[in-house]
Design a protein around this motif. Structure first.
Motif, short mmCIF file in Angstrom:
data_model
loop_
_atom_site.label_atom_id
_atom_site.label_comp_id
_atom_site.label_asym_id
_atom_site.label_seq_id
_atom_site.Cartn_x
_atom_site.Cartn_y
_atom_site.Cartn_z
N GLY A 185 0.80 -1.21 0.00
CA GLY A 185 0.00 0.00 0.00
C GLY A 185 0.84 1.27 0.00
N LEU A 186 2.15 1.12 0.00
CA LEU A 186 3.04 2.28 -0.06
C LEU A 186 3.39 2.58 -1.52
CD1 LEU A 186 5.43 1.35 2.90
CD2 LEU A 186 3.44 2.88 2.94
N ALA A 187 3.97 3.75 -1.75
CA ALA A 187 4.27 4.18 -3.11
C ALA A 187 5.17 3.16 -3.80
CB ALA A 187 4.95 5.55 -3.09
N ALA A 188 4.76 2.75 -5.00
CA ALA A 188 5.52 1.74 -5.74
C ALA A 188 6.02 2.25 -7.08
CB ALA A 188 4.66 0.49 -5.95
N ASP A 189 5.82 3.55 -7.36
CA ASP A 189 6.29 4.09 -8.64
C ASP A 189 7.81 4.26 -8.65
OD1 ASP A 189 5.92 6.01 -6.68
OD2 ASP A 189 5.45 7.62 -8.09
N ARG A 190 8.38 4.51 -7.47
CA ARG A 190 9.84 4.58 -7.33
C ARG A 190 10.20 3.90 -6.01
NH1 ARG A 190 12.16 10.06 -7.07
NH2 ARG A 190 14.05 9.13 -7.92
N PHE A 191 11.17 2.99 -6.06
CA PHE A 191 11.57 2.30 -4.84
C PHE A 191 13.01 1.84 -4.96
CE2 PHE A 191 10.31 -1.15 -7.58
CZ PHE A 191 11.13 -2.22 -7.24
N VAL A 192 13.61 1.48 -3.82
CA VAL A 192 14.96 0.92 -3.80
C VAL A 192 14.93 -0.38 -3.01
CG1 VAL A 192 16.13 3.13 -4.02
CG2 VAL A 192 15.59 2.28 -1.77
N PHE A 193 15.79 -1.30 -3.40
CA PHE A 193 15.90 -2.58 -2.71
C PHE A 193 17.25 -2.64 -2.02
CE2 PHE A 193 17.16 -7.20 -3.15
CZ PHE A 193 16.45 -7.60 -2.02
N GLU A 194 17.25 -2.82 -0.72
CA GLU A 194 18.48 -2.81 0.07
C GLU A 194 19.01 -4.21 0.40
OE1 GLU A 194 20.54 -0.52 1.12
OE2 GLU A 194 19.50 1.25 0.39
N GLY A 195 18.28 -5.25 0.01
CA GLY A 195 18.72 -6.59 0.35
C GLY A 195 18.73 -6.78 1.86
N PHE A 196 19.71 -7.53 2.37
CA PHE A 196 19.88 -7.72 3.80
C PHE A 196 20.78 -6.62 4.36
CE2 PHE A 196 18.71 -11.96 2.41
CZ PHE A 196 17.86 -12.38 3.41
N LEU A 197 20.39 -6.02 5.46
CA LEU A 197 21.22 -4.99 6.08
C LEU A 197 22.43 -5.63 6.75
CD1 LEU A 197 18.54 -2.75 7.84
CD2 LEU A 197 19.57 -2.45 5.59
N PRO A 198 23.54 -4.91 6.83
CA PRO A 198 24.68 -5.40 7.61
C PRO A 198 24.22 -5.69 9.04
CG PRO A 198 25.30 -3.47 6.34
CD PRO A 198 23.82 -3.59 6.21
N ARG A 199 24.83 -6.66 9.67
CA ARG A 199 24.35 -7.08 10.99
C ARG A 199 24.73 -6.14 12.12
NH1 ARG A 199 24.75 -13.68 11.39
NH2 ARG A 199 23.69 -14.15 9.41
N ARG A 200 25.85 -5.45 11.99
CA ARG A 200 26.30 -4.65 13.12
C ARG A 200 27.33 -3.61 12.65
NH1 ARG A 200 28.50 -9.64 13.44
NH2 ARG A 200 26.83 -10.34 14.81
N GLY A 201 27.69 -2.74 13.58
CA GLY A 201 28.78 -1.82 13.37
C GLY A 201 28.47 -0.60 12.53
N ARG A 202 29.53 0.04 12.11
CA ARG A 202 29.43 1.30 11.38
C ARG A 202 28.68 1.13 10.06
NH1 ARG A 202 34.60 5.06 9.53
NH2 ARG A 202 33.41 6.57 8.31
N ILE A 253 10.57 -6.41 4.74
CA ILE A 253 10.16 -5.15 5.37
C ILE A 253 10.11 -4.07 4.30
CG2 ILE A 253 10.70 -3.41 7.12
CD1 ILE A 253 12.31 -5.58 8.60
N VAL A 254 9.00 -3.34 4.25
CA VAL A 254 8.84 -2.23 3.29
C VAL A 254 8.66 -0.95 4.10
CG1 VAL A 254 7.59 -1.37 1.29
CG2 VAL A 254 7.68 -3.84 1.74
N VAL A 255 9.49 0.06 3.83
CA VAL A 255 9.49 1.29 4.62
C VAL A 255 9.12 2.47 3.71
CG1 VAL A 255 10.84 2.80 6.12
CG2 VAL A 255 11.28 0.34 6.10
#
Length: 282
Positions: free
Chosen positions: A125-142, A218-220
């Motif tokens: 239900g969120l905007a789908a005309d433009r989006f980015v896919f981040e894959g899996f986030l790094p687990r920790r740290g900077r 997760i969709v943000v």
């Protein structure tokens, strides 16, 4: 003679999503490359299919598999690449095979189909005309902190994969980075019997959901555009530019670009500074 590498999308949960083209390619291929031969073998068995040969190609074996696959392609053979679920190479192994096949002049084609990224985005239900896919986030740290900060500032809808046991922690981190009121969606077990889609704010989701079972997306919601700069902010920026030696016209152009305001408005405010701050040249 040149062979063909075929990227075949496989079901992310519902076996009925295996397309007729995918079925044909899996049976016709001289070789099927897959992350897990047992899992793909089970898919073939449940679908009533039989592949000629399966080859394990995962993050540990892909580099070694390149020579064998390109050798078959050079002999004019047809090789299929699948992942455990969904579309190959999207947060899954396979890119090295694709690169090697292309570099050797072989055809690379795709049989499109199931994709957890697109399925979650479509039902969010969120905007789908433009989006980015981040894959899996790094687990920790900077690296993780930097990625979270980038997501917080991203104006487009963001799609993230996460493992079930880290969902709660990631939602809490996203709420801290983006603000608890940012809308988001958690999609679990898409296309399966117990599909679950939770829509709420990041703060609410972080409180409500902890460790889950099954595959999670997760969709943000993208960040809202910043409010337009008011006249005082523009004047302050103009004063800084003028104090640094810029002409009135150049200062207006620079400030307009930096603050996202119309150049004419910036120039008119620069003219107003004549009376307030004394004469300005340019």
């Amino acid at each position: 003679m040149s062979g063909t590498l075929v990227l075949v999308a496989t079901p992310i949960g519902n076996l009925g999503d295996l397309s007729p083209r995918a079925r044909h390619e899996l049976e016709a291929a001289d070789l099927v490359c897959c992350e897990d031969t047992r899992r793909t073998g089970r898919l073939l068995e449940l679908s009533g299919l039989r592949a000629r040969r399966l080859l394990r190609v995962d993050e540990h074996t892909e580099r070694a598999a390149v020579a064998e696959v390109t050798g078959l392609l050079a002999a004019g053979r047809r090789v299929v690449l699948v992942s455990d679920a969904g579309t190959p190479t999207v947060s899954d192994p396979g890119r090295r095979l694709v690169d090697a096949a292309l570099a050797a002049g072989h055809e690379v084609t795709a049989v499109p189909g199931p994709s957890a990224v697109l399925a979650a985005l479509a039902v969010s239900g969120l905007a789908a005309d433009r989006f980015v896919f981040e894959g899996f986030l790094p687990r920790r740290g900077r690296e993780r902190a930097e990625r979270l900060a980038a997501i917080a500032a991203e104006s487009r809808t963001v799609v993230v994969y996460e493992s079930p046991h880290r969902v709660g922690a990631t939602l809490a981190d996203l709420a801290a980075a983006c603000g608890p009121e940012r809308r988001a969606v958690v999609a679990r077990e898409l296309t399966k019997l117990h599909e679950q889609v939770e829509r709420a704010t990041l703060g609410e989701l972080a409180e409500r959901l902890g460790e889950l079972r099954g595959e999670v997306v997760i969709v943000v919601e993208g960040a809202a555009p910043p409010p337009p700069a008011d006249d005082e902010v523009v004047r302050a920026a103009l004063r800084d530019e003028l104090a640094a030696g810029a002409s009135r016209r150049d200062a207006a152009a620079s400030v307009a670009t930096a603050l996202g305001v119309r150049r004419r408005r910036a120039y008119e405010l620069a003219l107003d500074l004549d009376g307030a701050d004394g004469p300005v040249t340019g």
